[in-house]
Design a protein around this motif. Structure first.
Motif, PDB file in Angstrom:
ATOM      1  N   VAL A 217      -0.405   2.173  -7.476  1.00  0.00           N
ATOM      2  CA  VAL A 217      -1.402   2.616  -8.449  1.00  0.00           C
ATOM      3  C   VAL A 217      -2.746   1.936  -8.218  1.00  0.00           C
ATOM      4  N   PHE A 218      -2.722   0.622  -8.080  1.00  0.00           N
ATOM      5  CA  PHE A 218      -3.955  -0.129  -7.890  1.00  0.00           C
ATOM      6  C   PHE A 218      -4.366  -0.112  -6.418  1.00  0.00           C
ATOM      7  N   PRO A 219      -5.665  -0.176  -6.139  1.00  0.00           N
ATOM      8  CA  PRO A 219      -6.121  -0.148  -4.739  1.00  0.00           C
ATOM      9  C   PRO A 219      -5.737  -1.416  -3.988  1.00  0.00           C
ATOM     10  N   ASP A 220      -5.603  -1.295  -2.668  1.00  0.00           N
ATOM     11  CA  ASP A 220      -5.278  -2.455  -1.832  1.00  0.00           C
ATOM     12  C   ASP A 220      -6.321  -3.551  -2.024  1.00  0.00           C
ATOM     13  N   GLY A 221      -5.845  -4.768  -2.180  1.00  0.00           N
ATOM     14  CA  GLY A 221      -6.750  -5.897  -2.340  1.00  0.00           C
ATOM     15  C   GLY A 221      -7.192  -6.135  -3.769  1.00  0.00           C
ATOM     16  N   PHE A 222      -6.808  -5.252  -4.693  1.00  0.00           N
ATOM     17  CA  PHE A 222      -7.206  -5.446  -6.093  1.00  0.00           C
ATOM     18  C   PHE A 222      -6.481  -6.638  -6.682  1.00  0.00           C
ATOM     19  N   ASN A 223      -7.236  -7.520  -7.303  1.00  0.00           N
ATOM     20  CA  ASN A 223      -6.692  -8.719  -7.917  1.00  0.00           C
ATOM     21  C   ASN A 223      -5.844  -9.489  -6.905  1.00  0.00           C
ATOM     22  N   THR A 224      -4.545  -9.629  -7.153  1.00  0.00           N
ATOM     23  CA  THR A 224      -3.698 -10.411  -6.236  1.00  0.00           C
ATOM     24  C   THR A 224      -2.896  -9.537  -5.275  1.00  0.00           C
ATOM     25  N   ILE A 225      -3.186  -8.241  -5.215  1.00  0.00           N
ATOM     26  CA  ILE A 225      -2.460  -7.355  -4.313  1.00  0.00           C
ATOM     27  C   ILE A 225      -2.965  -7.580  -2.886  1.00  0.00           C
ATOM     28  N   PRO A 226      -2.095  -7.937  -1.940  1.00  0.00           N
ATOM     29  CA  PRO A 226      -2.528  -8.150  -0.554  1.00  0.00           C
ATOM     30  C   PRO A 226      -3.048  -6.865   0.077  1.00  0.00           C
ATOM     31  N   MET A 227      -3.934  -7.012   1.057  1.00  0.00           N
ATOM     32  CA  MET A 227      -4.465  -5.855   1.764  1.00  0.00           C
ATOM     33  C   MET A 227      -3.384  -5.180   2.609  1.00  0.00           C
ATOM     34  N   GLU A 228      -2.491  -5.984   3.204  1.00  0.00           N
ATOM     35  CA  GLU A 228      -1.429  -5.433   4.036  1.00  0.00           C
ATOM     36  C   GLU A 228      -0.095  -6.061   3.653  1.00  0.00           C
ATOM     37  N   LEU A 229       0.927  -5.226   3.632  1.00  0.00           N
ATOM     38  CA  LEU A 229       2.268  -5.695   3.301  1.00  0.00           C
ATOM     39  C   LEU A 229       3.266  -5.129   4.300  1.00  0.00           C
ATOM     40  N   PRO A 230       4.346  -5.864   4.598  1.00  0.00           N
ATOM     41  CA  PRO A 230       5.408  -5.287   5.432  1.00  0.00           C
ATOM     42  C   PRO A 230       6.064  -4.112   4.716  1.00  0.00           C
ATOM     43  N   TRP A 231       6.735  -3.263   5.492  1.00  0.00           N
ATOM     44  CA  TRP A 231       7.300  -2.042   4.916  1.00  0.00           C
ATOM     45  C   TRP A 231       8.252  -2.315   3.768  1.00  0.00           C
ATOM     46  N   PHE A 232       8.965  -3.438   3.841  1.00  0.00           N
ATOM     47  CA  PHE A 232       9.974  -3.701   2.807  1.00  0.00           C
ATOM     48  C   PHE A 232       9.372  -4.197   1.498  1.00  0.00           C
ATOM     49  N   LEU A 233       8.052  -4.420   1.472  1.00  0.00           N
ATOM     50  CA  LEU A 233       7.376  -4.767   0.216  1.00  0.00           C
ATOM     51  C   LEU A 233       6.400  -3.684  -0.225  1.00  0.00           C
ATOM     52  N   GLN A 234       6.383  -2.573   0.486  1.00  0.00           N
ATOM     53  CA  GLN A 234       5.520  -1.467   0.099  1.00  0.00           C
ATOM     54  C   GLN A 234       5.991  -0.870  -1.226  1.00  0.00           C
ATOM     55  N   GLY A 235       5.071  -0.224  -1.922  1.00  0.00           N
ATOM     56  CA  GLY A 235       5.405   0.364  -3.212  1.00  0.00           C
ATOM     57  C   GLY A 235       6.529   1.371  -3.151  1.00  0.00           C
ATOM     58  N   GLU A 236       6.589   2.147  -2.075  1.00  0.00           N
ATOM     59  CA  GLU A 236       7.648   3.142  -1.934  1.00  0.00           C
ATOM     60  C   GLU A 236       9.028   2.486  -1.870  1.00  0.00           C
ATOM     61  N   THR A 237       9.110   1.346  -1.184  1.00  0.00           N
ATOM     62  CA  THR A 237      10.381   0.624  -1.116  1.00  0.00           C
ATOM     63  C   THR A 237      10.770   0.098  -2.495  1.00  0.00           C
ATOM     64  N   MET A 238       9.777  -0.361  -3.240  1.00  0.00           N
ATOM     65  CA  MET A 238      10.045  -0.854  -4.587  1.00  0.00           C
ATOM     66  C   MET A 238      10.549   0.267  -5.503  1.00  0.00           C
ATOM     67  N   LEU A 239      10.037   1.474  -5.290  1.00  0.00           N
ATOM     68  CA  LEU A 239      10.520   2.613  -6.074  1.00  0.00           C
ATOM     69  C   LEU A 239      11.996   2.889  -5.794  1.00  0.00           C
ATOM     70  N   VAL A 240      12.378   2.795  -4.538  1.00  0.00           N
ATOM     71  CA  VAL A 240      13.788   2.989  -4.172  1.00  0.00           C
ATOM     72  C   VAL A 240      14.660   1.946  -4.872  1.00  0.00           C
ATOM     73  N   ILE A 241      14.182   0.705  -4.911  1.00  0.00           N
ATOM     74  CA  ILE A 241      14.935  -0.357  -5.578  1.00  0.00           C
ATOM     75  C   ILE A 241      15.062  -0.074  -7.069  1.00  0.00           C
ATOM     76  N   LEU A 242      13.971   0.382  -7.696  1.00  0.00           N
ATOM     77  CA  LEU A 242      14.014   0.695  -9.125  1.00  0.00           C
ATOM     78  C   LEU A 242      14.990   1.838  -9.407  1.00  0.00           C
ATOM     79  N   VAL A 243      14.991   2.844  -8.556  1.00  0.00           N
ATOM     80  CA  VAL A 243      15.936   3.954  -8.734  1.00  0.00           C
ATOM     81  C   VAL A 243      17.372   3.460  -8.590  1.00  0.00           C
ATOM     82  N   ALA A 244      17.595   2.552  -7.652  1.00  0.00           N
ATOM     83  CA  ALA A 244      18.937   1.981  -7.491  1.00  0.00           C
ATOM     84  C   ALA A 244      19.351   1.225  -8.749  1.00  0.00           C
ATOM     85  N   TRP A 245      18.414   0.479  -9.341  1.00  0.00           N
ATOM     86  CA  TRP A 245      18.706  -0.231 -10.588  1.00  0.00           C
ATOM     87  C   TRP A 245      18.952   0.744 -11.748  1.00  0.00           C
ATOM     88  N   LEU A 246      18.436   1.944 -11.626  1.00  0.00           N
ATOM     89  CA  LEU A 246      18.676   2.964 -12.646  1.00  0.00           C
ATOM     90  C   LEU A 246      20.071   3.569 -12.509  1.00  0.00           C
TER      91      LEU A 246
END
Length: 273
Positions: free
Chosen positions: A227-256
């Motif tokens: 949702v927030f742009p890269d680099g906003f506040n404490t969001i890093p400019m670059e992240l490995p694939w396993f910390l990307q937002g899409e991966t986090m969505l998969v984890i949240l769905v699994a928790w659901l």
């Protein structure tokens, strides 16, 4: 009866629980306060800053709304014995679990939607650029986050036979996955276990990923990069694939899905005699 019939009956019960509406109103008040404070203390108020602060507050409050709404959904009826009546109508045990989940999902989602509608109206009134698309995306992400804790609470409730056990398990889950996650001890514990005891020498990013697997709260906070742009506040400019937002969505769905499935599995094998 069916899942829908169980949900309809359960809604009549849950809507009378004052504590459920209290925590929902509390979240709406936080929304109002944070939107107001940002526009009143900054000469160039930004909706992004207000929503960023709301994410921090919501990470703590949303699980409370979900757990309070759902942790007694089945365990309360098992302790009182009324679950036998519900199952004699007849309903399958799956109907009961899914019906309760639908009801508690509707109540929690409604409280979040109301809070975000209030925030949108105030943003239109107070901000030069209300960024309604950002509000909509954050609302959807927050509802998904809330539903993970609803699923956990229903899973716990379906797996326990008494109010005290359901409450104890819910408090323990909240403490480990939320309090310890937000304030740092969970990450330190993973670091100590993985690197100091097991000698795995994993990186900070890998530790954060493991923490996201353990904690829906961590996954939610990390998913806000969608949702927030890269680099906003404490969001890093670059992240490995396993910390990307899409991966986090998969984890949240699994928790659901997983806690609900485990709760149903336990409930179907439970002795209700």
């Amino acid at each position: 009866m069916s899942t829908v019939a169980v949900a309809r009956k359960d809604f009549l019960d849950v809507r009378r629980a004052k504590i459920v509406w209290f925590v929902g109103v509390l979240y709406a008040l936080f929304m109002t306060l944070l939107v107001f404070v940002e526009q009143s203390t900054d000469s160039a108020p930004s909706v992004l800053d207000a929503l960023w602060n709301l994410t921090a507050a919501g990470a703590m409050i949303i699980p409370l709304i979900a757990l309070v709404t759902a942790y007694l959904a089945i365990a309360g009826e098992r302790e009182s014995g009324s679950i036998k009546y519900v199952l004699s109508i007849p309903n399958s045990r799956r109907d009961v679990v899914l019906g309760k989940f639908v009801t508690r999902t509707a109540v929690v989602s409604a409280s979040i939607v109301v809070a975000f509608v209030v925030g949108i109206l105030l943003a239109i009134l107070w901000y030069p650029d209300p960024q309604l698309d950002i509000f909509g995306q954050m609302a959807a992400l927050t509802i998904l986050y809330a539903l993970t804790y609803v699923a956990v609470a229903i899973g716990i409730s379906a797996s326990t036979a008494s109010r005290s056990r359901a409450m104890g398990a819910s408090i323990a889950f909240f403490f480990v996955t939320n309090v310890l996650s937000l304030f740092g001890p969970l990450q330190l514990a993973i670091d100590y276990l993985a690197n100091d005891l097991l000698g795995l020498e994993i990186s900070v990013n890998q530790i954060v990923f493991l923490q996201s697997l353990i904690s829906p709260t961590t996954a939610y906070v990390n998913s806000t990069g969608l949702v927030f742009p890269d680099g906003f506040n404490t969001i890093p400019m670059e992240l490995p694939w396993f910390l990307q937002g899409e991966t986090m969505l998969v984890i949240l769905v699994a928790w659901l899905v997983v806690p609900l499935a485990l709760g149903l599995w336990r409930f179907e094998r439970a002795d209700l005699g």
